[in-house]
Every structure is written in C-alpha cells, then in structure tokens.
Design a protein around this motif. Structure first.
Motif, PDB file in Angstrom:
ATOM      1  N   PHE A  93       0.845  -1.194   0.000  1.00  0.00           N
ATOM      2  CA  PHE A  93       0.000   0.000   0.000  1.00  0.00           C
ATOM      3  C   PHE A  93       0.885   1.251   0.000  1.00  0.00           C
ATOM      4  O   PHE A  93       1.962   1.269   0.589  1.00  0.00           O
ATOM      5  CB  PHE A  93      -0.922   0.013   1.223  1.00  0.00           C
ATOM      6  N   GLU A  94       0.399   2.287  -0.660  1.00  0.00           N
ATOM      7  CA  GLU A  94       1.187   3.513  -0.798  1.00  0.00           C
ATOM      8  C   GLU A  94       0.279   4.730  -0.708  1.00  0.00           C
ATOM      9  O   GLU A  94      -0.877   4.696  -1.161  1.00  0.00           O
ATOM     10  CB  GLU A  94       1.904   3.514  -2.150  1.00  0.00           C
ATOM     11  N   ASP A  95       0.805   5.801  -0.119  1.00  0.00           N
ATOM     12  CA  ASP A  95       0.082   7.078  -0.116  1.00  0.00           C
ATOM     13  C   ASP A  95       0.240   7.721  -1.491  1.00  0.00           C
ATOM     14  O   ASP A  95       1.347   7.839  -2.009  1.00  0.00           O
ATOM     15  CB  ASP A  95       0.633   8.002   0.961  1.00  0.00           C
ATOM     16  N   LEU A  96      -0.883   8.138  -2.051  1.00  0.00           N
ATOM     17  CA  LEU A  96      -0.887   8.683  -3.406  1.00  0.00           C
ATOM     18  C   LEU A  96      -1.638   9.999  -3.457  1.00  0.00           C
ATOM     19  O   LEU A  96      -2.640  10.193  -2.758  1.00  0.00           O
ATOM     20  CB  LEU A  96      -1.566   7.694  -4.376  1.00  0.00           C
ATOM     21  N   VAL A  97      -1.150  10.908  -4.278  1.00  0.00           N
ATOM     22  CA  VAL A  97      -1.905  12.123  -4.593  1.00  0.00           C
ATOM     23  C   VAL A  97      -2.973  11.749  -5.611  1.00  0.00           C
ATOM     24  O   VAL A  97      -2.696  11.059  -6.593  1.00  0.00           O
ATOM     25  CB  VAL A  97      -0.984  13.212  -5.178  1.00  0.00           C
ATOM     26  N   ARG A  98      -4.206  12.172  -5.351  1.00  0.00           N
ATOM     27  CA  ARG A  98      -5.300  11.901  -6.289  1.00  0.00           C
ATOM     28  C   ARG A  98      -5.838  13.222  -6.835  1.00  0.00           C
ATOM     29  O   ARG A  98      -6.304  14.080  -6.092  1.00  0.00           O
ATOM     30  CB  ARG A  98      -6.432  11.123  -5.613  1.00  0.00           C
ATOM     31  N   VAL A  99      -5.733  13.370  -8.145  1.00  0.00           N
ATOM     32  CA  VAL A  99      -6.182  14.587  -8.820  1.00  0.00           C
ATOM     33  C   VAL A  99      -7.517  14.311  -9.513  1.00  0.00           C
ATOM     34  O   VAL A  99      -7.644  13.343 -10.274  1.00  0.00           O
ATOM     35  CB  VAL A  99      -5.129  15.045  -9.857  1.00  0.00           C
ATOM     36  N   LYS A 100      -8.485  15.146  -9.237  1.00  0.00           N
ATOM     37  CA  LYS A 100      -9.778  15.056  -9.918  1.00  0.00           C
ATOM     38  C   LYS A 100      -9.717  15.924 -11.168  1.00  0.00           C
ATOM     39  O   LYS A 100      -9.420  17.122 -11.084  1.00  0.00           O
ATOM     40  CB  LYS A 100     -10.893  15.529  -8.987  1.00  0.00           C
ATOM     41  N   LEU A 101      -9.974  15.338 -12.322  1.00  0.00           N
ATOM     42  CA  LEU A 101      -9.754  16.028 -13.599  1.00  0.00           C
ATOM     43  C   LEU A 101     -10.986  15.934 -14.493  1.00  0.00           C
ATOM     44  O   LEU A 101     -11.590  14.867 -14.632  1.00  0.00           O
ATOM     45  CB  LEU A 101      -8.560  15.400 -14.319  1.00  0.00           C
ATOM     46  N   ILE A 102     -11.343  17.048 -15.112  1.00  0.00           N
ATOM     47  CA  ILE A 102     -12.398  17.064 -16.133  1.00  0.00           C
ATOM     48  C   ILE A 102     -11.729  17.060 -17.499  1.00  0.00           C
ATOM     49  O   ILE A 102     -11.084  18.049 -17.875  1.00  0.00           O
ATOM     50  CB  ILE A 102     -13.301  18.304 -15.990  1.00  0.00           C
ATOM     51  N   PRO A 103     -11.823  15.951 -18.261  1.00  0.00           N
ATOM     52  CA  PRO A 103     -11.188  15.914 -19.589  1.00  0.00           C
ATOM     53  C   PRO A 103     -11.886  16.876 -20.552  1.00  0.00           C
ATOM     54  O   PRO A 103     -13.105  16.869 -20.669  1.00  0.00           O
ATOM     55  CB  PRO A 103     -11.382  14.455 -20.031  1.00  0.00           C
ATOM     56  N   GLU A 104     -11.100  17.707 -21.231  1.00  0.00           N
ATOM     57  CA  GLU A 104     -11.662  18.659 -22.184  1.00  0.00           C
ATOM     58  C   GLU A 104     -11.315  18.296 -23.622  1.00  0.00           C
ATOM     59  O   GLU A 104     -12.099  18.532 -24.531  1.00  0.00           O
ATOM     60  CB  GLU A 104     -11.181  20.074 -21.843  1.00  0.00           C
ATOM     61  N   ILE A 105     -10.111  17.752 -23.834  1.00  0.00           N
ATOM     62  CA  ILE A 105      -9.722  17.266 -25.163  1.00  0.00           C
ATOM     63  C   ILE A 105      -9.152  15.858 -24.991  1.00  0.00           C
ATOM     64  O   ILE A 105      -8.176  15.664 -24.282  1.00  0.00           O
ATOM     65  CB  ILE A 105      -8.670  18.161 -25.845  1.00  0.00           C
ATOM     66  N   ASN A 106      -9.780  14.899 -25.645  1.00  0.00           N
ATOM     67  CA  ASN A 106      -9.325  13.507 -25.547  1.00  0.00           C
ATOM     68  C   ASN A 106      -8.499  13.177 -26.787  1.00  0.00           C
ATOM     69  O   ASN A 106      -9.023  12.995 -27.875  1.00  0.00           O
ATOM     70  CB  ASN A 106     -10.534  12.578 -25.439  1.00  0.00           C
ATOM     71  N   PHE A 107      -7.184  13.100 -26.603  1.00  0.00           N
ATOM     72  CA  PHE A 107      -6.303  12.765 -27.715  1.00  0.00           C
ATOM     73  C   PHE A 107      -6.159  11.254 -27.887  1.00  0.00           C
ATOM     74  O   PHE A 107      -5.993  10.757 -28.992  1.00  0.00           O
ATOM     75  CB  PHE A 107      -4.920  13.391 -27.518  1.00  0.00           C
ATOM     76  N   LYS A 108      -6.233  10.535 -26.759  1.00  0.00           N
ATOM     77  CA  LYS A 108      -6.097   9.082 -26.825  1.00  0.00           C
ATOM     78  C   LYS A 108      -6.592   8.480 -25.515  1.00  0.00           C
ATOM     79  O   LYS A 108      -6.250   8.950 -24.443  1.00  0.00           O
ATOM     80  CB  LYS A 108      -4.633   8.691 -27.053  1.00  0.00           C
ATOM     81  N   SER A 109      -7.391   7.430 -25.607  1.00  0.00           N
ATOM     82  CA  SER A 109      -7.823   6.707 -24.414  1.00  0.00           C
ATOM     83  C   SER A 109      -8.161   5.278 -24.797  1.00  0.00           C
ATOM     84  O   SER A 109      -8.683   5.021 -25.880  1.00  0.00           O
ATOM     85  CB  SER A 109      -9.021   7.386 -23.755  1.00  0.00           C
ATOM     86  N   SER A 110      -7.826   4.362 -23.895  1.00  0.00           N
ATOM     87  CA  SER A 110      -8.099   2.951 -24.150  1.00  0.00           C
ATOM     88  C   SER A 110      -9.506   2.562 -23.726  1.00  0.00           C
ATOM     89  O   SER A 110      -9.955   1.447 -23.995  1.00  0.00           O
ATOM     90  CB  SER A 110      -7.073   2.087 -23.395  1.00  0.00           C
ATOM     91  N   THR A 111     -10.212   3.452 -23.043  1.00  0.00           N
ATOM     92  CA  THR A 111     -11.586   3.204 -22.604  1.00  0.00           C
ATOM     93  C   THR A 111     -12.427   4.444 -22.824  1.00  0.00           C
ATOM     94  O   THR A 111     -11.914   5.539 -23.062  1.00  0.00           O
ATOM     95  CB  THR A 111     -11.621   2.846 -21.108  1.00  0.00           C
ATOM     96  N   GLN A 112     -13.732   4.273 -22.737  1.00  0.00           N
ATOM     97  CA  GLN A 112     -14.654   5.403 -22.815  1.00  0.00           C
ATOM     98  C   GLN A 112     -14.527   6.221 -21.541  1.00  0.00           C
ATOM     99  O   GLN A 112     -14.668   5.696 -20.437  1.00  0.00           O
ATOM    100  CB  GLN A 112     -16.095   4.898 -22.968  1.00  0.00           C
ATOM    101  N   LEU A 113     -14.245   7.510 -21.669  1.00  0.00           N
ATOM    102  CA  LEU A 113     -14.010   8.338 -20.492  1.00  0.00           C
ATOM    103  C   LEU A 113     -15.304   8.937 -19.962  1.00  0.00           C
ATOM    104  O   LEU A 113     -16.124   9.448 -20.727  1.00  0.00           O
ATOM    105  CB  LEU A 113     -13.024   9.458 -20.820  1.00  0.00           C
ATOM    106  N   PRO A 114     -15.476   8.912 -18.645  1.00  0.00           N
ATOM    107  CA  PRO A 114     -16.614   9.615 -18.044  1.00  0.00           C
ATOM    108  C   PRO A 114     -16.338  11.116 -18.003  1.00  0.00           C
ATOM    109  O   PRO A 114     -15.279  11.580 -18.428  1.00  0.00           O
ATOM    110  CB  PRO A 114     -16.674   9.007 -16.636  1.00  0.00           C
ATOM    111  N   ASP A 115     -17.270  11.877 -17.468  1.00  0.00           N
ATOM    112  CA  ASP A 115     -17.106  13.330 -17.394  1.00  0.00           C
ATOM    113  C   ASP A 115     -15.972  13.739 -16.451  1.00  0.00           C
ATOM    114  O   ASP A 115     -15.372  14.794 -16.621  1.00  0.00           O
ATOM    115  CB  ASP A 115     -18.408  13.983 -16.927  1.00  0.00           C
ATOM    116  N   THR A 116     -15.711  12.900 -15.452  1.00  0.00           N
ATOM    117  CA  THR A 116     -14.646  13.178 -14.487  1.00  0.00           C
ATOM    118  C   THR A 116     -13.777  11.938 -14.332  1.00  0.00           C
ATOM    119  O   THR A 116     -14.293  10.825 -14.213  1.00  0.00           O
ATOM    120  CB  THR A 116     -15.232  13.557 -13.108  1.00  0.00           C
TER     121      THR A 116
END
Length: 204
Positions: A93-116
């Motif tokens: 287990f590791e402490d991680l920074v988690r960033v909440k991001l709203i994608p505005e331009i999708n250049f590449k994704s291996s899955t369908q992206l949700p709004d957040t």
C-alpha cells in the motif's frame, strides 16, 4: 592487551575541537547529499511521439480537486500472505496524490471516459511522484489546465468470499476504468499551445 584509546591525548584546544566539529559536519552533510542522490528519481524522458504511443491515456483537462489516498498498487510473493493463484502474496500500500480532472480534449484513451476522471501519482519525489499544484478555488482556473499522459490504474485489495461454508480472504485485482497513474517520468505538464498542436498532429 593495551587498549588503543589509552594512549590517545584528549587534551585538545578549543581551536582543535572546532576543527574536528567542522570536519564532522561537512562529512555528515556530504553523506546526506550522496544518499539523497542515490534515492533520487531517475528516469528516461521520452519524445512526445514515444510518449503518445506508449500511453493508454492522453488528455488535456482541468484539475478541479486534489487530495491524498492510500491504495494497493503492487503485490509480492509472501508465504505469510493471502493466496492469489498458485502462490501467496501480500499487498503493498502507498500514499498517493489523487487529482480530480475534467477531460476537455481527448487525444487518446483505451476506454470510454466519463465526465470526471482521477489521476494518481506517488506522494514521494524519490518514487517519481509528479508534483501537482495544490488546488485553490481562488486561483484562476486556467492555471489548472494540464496535459496528462498516463496508464490505467490497477488496484489491489482484499475481499472476503464464501467458500465451502466458510469465509476466506482473497486478493482482488481491479483495473479501474476512471482512474489512471502518471509520474514525473512521463510528459505530464501544464497545458501549452505548442504541446497541444503536436498532439493534434499525432491524433490525425
């Protein structure tokens, strides 16, 4: 046998003591610097073409929140662990920074992206964690425009299941569809027109 220190002269002057303390300080300081360099993150920085090709996610998005979580991100074989397949493993287990991001331009994704989506990175710079800025609503939102290069996050957890009229623990491996991982070994950075133009050419 005569002890070595019995013939040592402890009658040192103040000047000699100062010299000894000074030398000791510098040896200690250089040791710290040396150890820090050994532990520092070192990695190969790829070209944008290489990074685009290897990344499962390439987006330009806006950060709308930053927090810290603890998650299981790897397993190792351990006789005292939990059975997973043919062997027993424990979860790291590791402490991680988690960033909440709203994608505005999708250049590449291996899955369908949700709004957040969520972007994870290590909290430790020695583990190549990317230094995202803290999020404040008072700062202009354009400051939080980022180009993210990342891969899907594989999460490891422990769950209890029923087997032969009893409850047993097992390791669960989950590829999260809305969570990704990046580091400072990637080309993740503040958004820029130059970088966006390069990505637009690579996408077409």
């Amino acid at each position: 046998m005569e002890r070595v220190f019995s013939s040592f002269n402890f009658d040192l002057t103040a000047s000699q003591m100062t010299t000894i303390y000074s030398k000791t300080f510098w040896v200690f300081l250089f040791s710290l610097i040396f150890c820090k360099n050994l532990l520092a993150c070192t990695c190969y920085i790829p070209t944008i073409e290489e990074e685009y090709k290897r990344s499962e996610l390439v987006v330009m998005g806006k950060i709308v929140g930053v927090d810290t979580i603890t998650a299981g991100n790897y397993i190792w074989q351990d006789k005292q662990g939990i059975k997973y397949g043919k062997h027993k493993y424990s979860i790291g287990f590791e402490d991680l920074v988690r960033v909440k991001l709203i994608p505005e331009i999708n250049f590449k994704s291996s899955t369908q992206l949700p709004d957040t989506i969520y972007i994870l990175t290590s909290t430790q710079s020695t583990a190549c964690g990317y230094q995202f800025p803290p999020y404040y609503t008072q700062i202009p939102s354009s400051y939080y425009d980022f180009i993210i290069y990342a891969d899907r996050w594989i999460d490891y957890s422990i769950e209890e299941v029923a087997k032969d009229n009893r409850r047993i623990k097992q390791i669960k491996r989950t590829i999260l569809q809305n969570t990704f991982f990046t580091s400072k070994c990637r080309l993740t950075q503040h958004s820029s027109e130059e970088e966006l133009n390069k990505l637009k050419k690579l996408k077409t």
